[in-house]
Design a protein around this motif. Structure first.
Motif, PDB file in Angstrom:
ATOM      1  N   ASP A 232       0.787  -1.232   0.000  1.00  0.00           N
ATOM      2  CA  ASP A 232       0.000   0.000   0.000  1.00  0.00           C
ATOM      3  C   ASP A 232       0.819   1.282   0.000  1.00  0.00           C
ATOM      4  O   ASP A 232       0.246   2.359  -0.081  1.00  0.00           O
ATOM      5  CB  ASP A 232      -0.915   0.032   1.239  1.00  0.00           C
ATOM      6  N   VAL A 233       2.133   1.175   0.131  1.00  0.00           N
ATOM      7  CA  VAL A 233       2.948   2.381   0.253  1.00  0.00           C
ATOM      8  C   VAL A 233       3.906   2.509  -0.926  1.00  0.00           C
ATOM      9  O   VAL A 233       4.193   1.543  -1.624  1.00  0.00           O
ATOM     10  CB  VAL A 233       3.760   2.373   1.566  1.00  0.00           C
ATOM     11  N   THR A 234       4.392   3.712  -1.109  1.00  0.00           N
ATOM     12  CA  THR A 234       5.332   3.952  -2.209  1.00  0.00           C
ATOM     13  C   THR A 234       6.711   4.364  -1.721  1.00  0.00           C
ATOM     14  O   THR A 234       7.680   4.260  -2.458  1.00  0.00           O
ATOM     15  CB  THR A 234       4.796   5.059  -3.149  1.00  0.00           C
ATOM     16  N   THR A 235       6.791   4.838  -0.468  1.00  0.00           N
ATOM     17  CA  THR A 235       8.088   5.267   0.061  1.00  0.00           C
ATOM     18  C   THR A 235       8.284   4.740   1.482  1.00  0.00           C
ATOM     19  O   THR A 235       7.319   4.467   2.201  1.00  0.00           O
ATOM     20  CB  THR A 235       8.209   6.813   0.104  1.00  0.00           C
ATOM     21  N   ILE A 236       9.534   4.643   1.878  1.00  0.00           N
ATOM     22  CA  ILE A 236       9.865   4.231   3.236  1.00  0.00           C
ATOM     23  C   ILE A 236       9.389   5.285   4.236  1.00  0.00           C
ATOM     24  O   ILE A 236       8.978   4.972   5.354  1.00  0.00           O
ATOM     25  CB  ILE A 236      11.387   4.003   3.376  1.00  0.00           C
ATOM     26  N   GLU A 237       9.431   6.551   3.817  1.00  0.00           N
ATOM     27  CA  GLU A 237       9.010   7.629   4.714  1.00  0.00           C
ATOM     28  C   GLU A 237       7.578   7.420   5.204  1.00  0.00           C
ATOM     29  O   GLU A 237       7.243   7.700   6.355  1.00  0.00           O
ATOM     30  CB  GLU A 237       9.126   8.981   4.010  1.00  0.00           C
ATOM     31  N   GLU A 238       6.705   6.903   4.316  1.00  0.00           N
ATOM     32  CA  GLU A 238       5.321   6.641   4.706  1.00  0.00           C
ATOM     33  C   GLU A 238       5.249   5.587   5.805  1.00  0.00           C
ATOM     34  O   GLU A 238       4.402   5.656   6.696  1.00  0.00           O
ATOM     35  CB  GLU A 238       4.517   6.156   3.496  1.00  0.00           C
TER      36      GLU A 238
END
Length: 322
Positions: A232-238
């Motif tokens: 569900d996510v696109t970046t590690i930051e999320e």
């Protein structure tokens, strides 16, 4: 005649030793049948403590690794234990003798997790090596100075040889037969043991087994978030935005504990998910790409092939449960 020593280390894997002996004994039989001098003399090595309790094994007299004559090649079989720290401690007295034999001209070859013992000797520092693909993360953490090639079936760096897991042992044995006896004998052995001479990678056999043997709660939290939300996510930051620490600190601690960065962890989690879907479902490729957390088919195929060593379609054809 080449003097070969097979080390019966503590916790050695029976199948690994049997394969080594069977291949070299078969080569000797070919030479004997032709009336030629045998190319190999096999010596089974063990610690002095082992020999006090057991005089022979596999039909060979055991020799002390401490007192054995100079050898041309020492082979270290795979280990049965998954606790490599304890295994290395149990075999620590073998290490100085391996180093001594190597310094006097012997070659050393390892099979599967046997590479850990060679790694503990320091002889692999600055050199390339491989081991069982599922043990590679632990090896990388334990021996950071070794240039680990986790996807390789066999490596050779000077007089040091290593092989990957299970049947990769036969590829190293075939490599050694080819080196010592020539291509014609290697082909004969490949036919006898049904060895695929062209397989040079083991990455498609890998199983992502993230390290949980640590007490870092921050890293454990990051791992859990990645594994629960990878699609569900696109970046590690999320993923790490709610963890009470800076990105730099998380990345540093994460790699220190697991051996890889959070983004690599996310990528491996996604690829592991894709492999399961390819093996166990009849989903279309577009569904698998989406359900693995990817939106770009081209990027997915590129990452999958780099990680696994073959395309998603090739992987499905090879491993799908029918």
């Amino acid at each position: 005649m080449k003097q070969i020593g097979v080390l019966l280390s503590k916790n050695y894997k029976l199948l690994s030793v049997a394969a080594i002996l069977e291949v070299f004994e078969t080569v000797n039989k070919f030479y004997a049948t032709a009336g030629d001098e045998l190319p190999f003399e096999l010596n089974l090595l063990a610690s002095h403590e082992t020999i006090e309790n057991q005089k022979e094994s596999f039909g060979y007299q055991l020799q002390s690794i401490k007192d054995v004559k100079q050898l041309d090649l020492i082979l270290i079989p795979a280990f049965t234990s998954d606790n490599m720290h304890e295994t290395l401690q149990a075999n620590r007295l073998c290490v100085p003798h391996l180093i001594s034999q190597y310094n006097n001209g012997a070659s050393i070859g390892t099979f599967c997790t046997g590479a850990f013992l060679l790694g503990a000797s320091g002889l692999l520092n600055g050199k390339i090596a491989t081991t069982h693909v599922d043990a590679s993360d632990g090896f990388a953490i334990a021996f950071p100075e070794v240039n680990l090639k986790a996807d390789r079936t066999v490596t050779q760096d000077g007089r040091l040889y290593t092989s990957g897991g299970a049947t990769s042992s036969f590829h190293l044995l075939l490599h050694l037969v080819q080196e010592f006896c020539g291509n014609e004998m290697a082909i004969k052995i490949a036919k006898v043991f049904a060895i695929d001479m062209d397989r040079d990678k083991q990455s498609y056999f890998s199983t992502f087994q993230p390290s949980r043997n640590h007490n870092d709660e921050l890293v454990a939290s990051a791992q859990q978030k990645i594994e629960s939300n990878y699609h569900d996510v696109t970046t590690i930051e999320e993923l790490i935005k709610d963890i009470p620490s800076s990105r730099r600190n998380i990345v540093r601690r994460f790699k220190q504990v697991t051996g890889i960065t959070p983004i690599e962890y996310l990528q491996q989690t996604r690829i592991a998910a894709a492999k399961k879907l390819l093996e166990r479902t009849g989903q279309q490729m577009t569904e698998i790409i989406f359900n693995s957390g990817y939106s770009d088919p081209k990027a997915f195929r590129k990452v999958f092939k780099k990680s696994v060593g073959m395309t998603p379609s090739q992987y499905r054809e090879k491993f799908q449960v029918r």
